[in-house]
Motif scaffolding. Structure first.
Motif, short mmCIF file in Angstrom:
data_model
loop_
_atom_site.label_atom_id
_atom_site.label_comp_id
_atom_site.label_asym_id
_atom_site.label_seq_id
_atom_site.Cartn_x
_atom_site.Cartn_y
_atom_site.Cartn_z
N GLU A 6 -11.77 -7.82 5.05
CA GLU A 6 -11.72 -7.09 3.80
C GLU A 6 -10.58 -6.07 3.81
N SER A 7 -10.10 -5.76 2.62
CA SER A 7 -9.10 -4.71 2.46
C SER A 7 -9.21 -4.16 1.04
N GLY A 8 -8.55 -3.02 0.82
CA GLY A 8 -8.50 -2.45 -0.52
C GLY A 8 -9.41 -1.27 -0.77
N GLY A 9 -10.23 -0.91 0.21
CA GLY A 9 -11.09 0.24 0.04
C GLY A 9 -10.29 1.54 0.04
N GLY A 10 -10.97 2.62 -0.30
CA GLY A 10 -10.31 3.92 -0.31
C GLY A 10 -11.11 4.96 -1.06
#
Length: 123
Positions: A6-10
């Protein structure tokens, strides 16, 4: 085996948007239904959204319906979760899951899981 990343968190303010991505490798991506789950501190992991193998069918938890959109690009071996109108209660670690079954993908017994990405929504 299917590997999911997963990626794109923040960190985002309430009312803002984020787009999570889940990149898959290891097996034929289009053979798997994909799902998103989340887990807030002190709470159980819960279902957020799922999408069928071709993308023709989608499912959402009531708490995110109308705000989140799940999609997939089988050519890129990637699933997405577009999150709009974010609320502080959406704060959690978001996990991507894969399973051959469109029923199982909506449960925490899904076969394959990513490591999770943190989403924090400030008020």
């Amino acid at each position: 085996q299917v590997q999911l990343v997963e990626s794109g968190g923040g960190l985002v303010q309430a009312g803002g948007s984020l787009r999570l991505s889940c990149s898959a490798s290891g097996r034929t991506f289009s053979n798997y239904a994909m799902g998103w789950f989340r887990q807030a501190p002190g709470k159980e992991r819960e279902f957020v959204a799922a999408i069928s193998w071709s993308g023709s069918s989608t499912y959402y938890a009531d708490s995110v319906k109308g705000r989140f959109t799940i999609s997939r690009d089988n050519a890129k071996n990637t699933a997405y979760l577009q999150m709009n109108s974010l609320k502080p209660e959406d704060t959690a670690v978001y996990y991507c899951a894969a399973d051959r079954s469109l029923i199982t993908i909506r449960t925490i017994t899904s076969s394959y899981w990513g490591q999770g990405t943190q989403v924090t929504v400030s008020s």
